[in-house]
Design a protein around this motif. Structure first.
Motif, mmCIF file in Angstrom:
data_model
loop_
_atom_site.group_PDB
_atom_site.id
_atom_site.type_symbol
_atom_site.label_atom_id
_atom_site.label_comp_id
_atom_site.label_asym_id
_atom_site.label_seq_id
_atom_site.Cartn_x
_atom_site.Cartn_y
_atom_site.Cartn_z
ATOM 1 N N SER A 264 0.887 -1.286 -0.015
ATOM 2 C CA SER A 264 0.076 -0.021 -0.020
ATOM 3 C C SER A 264 0.915 1.223 0.013
ATOM 4 O O SER A 264 0.362 2.412 -0.422
ATOM 5 N N GLY A 265 2.031 1.218 0.634
ATOM 6 C CA GLY A 265 2.876 2.277 0.733
ATOM 7 C C GLY A 265 2.370 3.240 1.745
ATOM 8 O O GLY A 265 2.947 4.214 1.769
ATOM 9 N N LYS A 266 1.465 3.046 2.674
ATOM 10 C CA LYS A 266 0.855 3.774 3.551
ATOM 11 C C LYS A 266 1.592 3.691 4.746
ATOM 12 O O LYS A 266 2.231 2.545 5.146
ATOM 13 N N ASP A 267 1.453 4.672 5.649
ATOM 14 C CA ASP A 267 1.828 4.733 7.107
ATOM 15 C C ASP A 267 0.889 3.920 7.858
ATOM 16 O O ASP A 267 0.064 4.539 8.491
ATOM 17 N N ILE A 268 0.993 2.384 8.182
ATOM 18 C CA ILE A 268 0.119 1.739 8.974
ATOM 19 C C ILE A 268 0.880 0.874 9.951
ATOM 20 O O ILE A 268 1.767 0.255 9.670
ATOM 21 N N ALA A 269 0.322 0.800 10.949
ATOM 22 C CA ALA A 269 0.856 0.238 12.064
ATOM 23 C C ALA A 269 0.258 -1.118 12.434
ATOM 24 O O ALA A 269 -1.232 -1.395 12.104
ATOM 25 N N PHE A 288 5.115 -2.760 14.466
ATOM 26 C CA PHE A 288 4.388 -3.244 15.331
ATOM 27 C C PHE A 288 4.202 -2.183 16.521
ATOM 28 O O PHE A 288 5.062 -2.011 17.244
ATOM 29 N N LEU A 289 3.016 -1.818 16.546
ATOM 30 C CA LEU A 289 2.861 -0.904 17.571
ATOM 31 C C LEU A 289 2.802 -1.521 19.140
ATOM 32 O O LEU A 289 3.365 -0.809 19.731
ATOM 33 N N THR A 290 2.372 -2.759 18.942
ATOM 34 C CA THR A 290 2.360 -3.339 20.279
ATOM 35 C C THR A 290 1.616 -4.714 19.940
ATOM 36 O O THR A 290 1.466 -5.185 18.727
ATOM 37 N N SER A 291 1.682 -5.863 20.893
ATOM 38 C CA SER A 291 1.112 -7.005 20.597
ATOM 39 C C SER A 291 0.465 -7.482 21.855
ATOM 40 O O SER A 291 0.415 -7.196 22.939
ATOM 41 N N VAL A 292 -0.983 -8.241 21.699
ATOM 42 C CA VAL A 292 -1.720 -8.730 22.505
ATOM 43 C C VAL A 292 -0.956 -10.037 23.017
ATOM 44 O O VAL A 292 -1.261 -10.857 21.995
ATOM 45 N N HIS A 332 7.845 -0.726 22.014
ATOM 46 C CA HIS A 332 9.040 -0.621 21.427
ATOM 47 C C HIS A 332 9.278 0.397 20.755
ATOM 48 O O HIS A 332 9.698 1.634 21.128
ATOM 49 N N ASP A 333 9.501 0.362 19.206
ATOM 50 C CA ASP A 333 10.025 1.568 18.348
ATOM 51 C C ASP A 333 9.069 2.605 18.375
ATOM 52 O O ASP A 333 9.251 3.888 17.832
ATOM 53 N N LYS A 337 6.463 7.686 19.756
ATOM 54 C CA LYS A 337 5.291 8.082 18.860
ATOM 55 C C LYS A 337 4.008 7.936 19.517
ATOM 56 O O LYS A 337 3.121 8.800 18.996
ATOM 57 N N VAL A 338 3.852 7.507 20.421
ATOM 58 C CA VAL A 338 2.568 7.236 21.225
ATOM 59 C C VAL A 338 2.545 8.625 22.106
ATOM 60 O O VAL A 338 3.510 9.318 22.590
ATOM 61 N N ASN A 339 1.314 8.899 22.438
ATOM 62 C CA ASN A 339 0.998 10.235 23.237
ATOM 63 C C ASN A 339 1.644 9.814 24.831
ATOM 64 O O ASN A 339 1.654 8.813 25.240
ATOM 65 N N PRO A 340 2.454 10.774 25.466
ATOM 66 C CA PRO A 340 3.282 10.505 26.667
ATOM 67 C C PRO A 340 2.366 9.856 27.806
ATOM 68 O O PRO A 340 2.656 9.420 28.578
ATOM 69 N N SER A 341 0.989 10.333 27.768
ATOM 70 C CA SER A 341 0.200 9.985 28.751
ATOM 71 C C SER A 341 -0.537 8.612 28.501
ATOM 72 O O SER A 341 -1.153 7.977 29.400
#
Length: 368
Positions: A264-269, A288-292, A332-333, A337-341
């Motif tokens: 897709s070339g898109k910025d997808i997590a 990978f944003l995270t994993s369950v 992780h990486d 990028k996620v909100n500090p809160s």
């Protein structure tokens, strides 16, 4: 500090390669391990995979690693056999019974009917099954006294992941899809969608979830758990609906979702399931944003060791946030990028789920 399961922090899931292994067939199952004596005590633990195989970087490999850990601690050599298709389940289970196994662990709900049949036919052999209540007659009870279900209330952890996805999305659209519509798949999807709904309620937002509806229990499924063009097309359909966070539920189908994201070339997590995909699929770790997480490794190991000590019973093991059997992986990486809160909010939500002040419900949740 990121939320992790009790054992994940110690590397139980991080070291997975999820989750290493063999190939077998129905007529002459591929096995590994020692002879049928197992040890001086005669305890011989065994395992049969589902069609995802022991190198699925998911629950088959986690179960395998739990078996190997327990066997090493006990000083026995287990026998394992891999199934390549559903027709392999019955002969593989019979092969293990014929080889003198005293405990046979089935990996996955797809083996439920064959495992129940085998347990009833072999009352002197103990069985355990991952991700299935072994209740094929739907009376709320385990179908045989020699089967122990190893279950996980993953809706709780997926709720946290859904909240994180809703907080992270830039498009206001997130998505999820599954391999097949089994309870151990849809329980993730329920929790994920409910976490998004909770975020919307608390933040006054309107983040949309594609393609799963909790109320009607309808959504998108690939029809299996293989990484293939069908799975890639399902992922592409969700991407085309503007989703920028996707959670595929069903072993190797996440690999097809990765291919769709890359094309897709898109910025997808992506959000992984079962294991920390950042560690088990490091070549794609930037996605990978995270994993369950489901600590199947510990659940299998504890069950095997308990059985070796004569402590086997049919009472289900149920992994929860409270006992550390489930959780979510670090960002992780994405930490910067996620909100500090966000992490603090997730910690508060986790505590609320544990104390009951935040209700997470799924029709697929195991009975406590």
């Amino acid at each position: 500090m990121s939320i992790t399961t009790r054992k994940a922090a110690a590397g139980a899931i991080a070291g997975i390669g999820l989750v290493a292994l063999l190939a077998g067939c129905a007529s002459a199952p591929s096995t590994s391990g020692g002879d049928s004596t197992g040890s001086a005590s005669g305890f011989l633990p065994c395992m049969v995979s589902d069609s995802g195989g022991f190198t699925d970087k998911s629950f088959n490999q986690l179960g395998y690693e739990g078996l190997q850990d327990a066997a090493k601690e006990l000083g026995v050599k287990p026998i394992t056999v891999q199934s390549d298709k559903a027709d392999d389940f019955k002969p593989n289970l019979q092969s293990l019974a014929d080889q003198g196994c005293t405990l046979i662990v089935s990996v996955g709900f797809a083996l439920s009917a064959d495992t129940v049949t085998a347990a009833k036919a072999n009352p002197d052999i103990n069985y355990a099954i991952i991700d299935d209540p072994a209740d094929n007659d739907h009376d709320g009870k385990v179908d045989a006294p020699n089967i122990k279900p190893i279950l996980f209330d993953t809706a709780q952890a997926a709720f946290l992941a859904g909240y994180a996805a809703a907080d992270f999305t830039k498009t206001g659209v997130v998505g999820t899809f599954g391999g097949q519509q089994f309870p151990s798949v849809t329980i993730f999807m329920d929790g994920y969608a409910e976490g998004v709904a909770y975020y919307n309620e608390k933040k006054g937002k309107d983040v949309q979830v594609k393609t799963w509806d909790v109320a009607s229990q309808t959504g998108s499924f690939t029809g299996g758990f293989e990484a293939n063009d069908t799975a890639k097309q399902v992922a592409r359909t969700i991407i085309d609906q503007n989703a920028d966070v996707i959670m595929p539920v069903g072993g190797p189908i996440f690999l097809s979702a990765i291919a769709a994201i890359q094309e897709s070339g898109k910025d997808i997590a992506m959000i992984g399931v079962d294991a920390d995909l950042y560690n088990t699929n490091p070549e794609n770790k930037s996605l990978f944003l995270t994993s369950v997480l489901k600590d199947m490794k510990a659940g299998v190991s504890d069950t095997v060791i308990g059985a070796s000590k004569g402590k086997f019973d049919a009472t289900p093991y149920i992994g929860t946030l409270d006992n550390g059997g489930i959780g979510i992986a670090p960002f992780h990486d994405f930490e910067s990028k996620v909100n500090p809160s966000l992490q603090g909010e997730l910690d508060t939500i986790k505590a609320g789920i544990i104390d009951g002040s935040i209700k997470v419900t799924s029709v697929s949740s195991p009975k406590q």
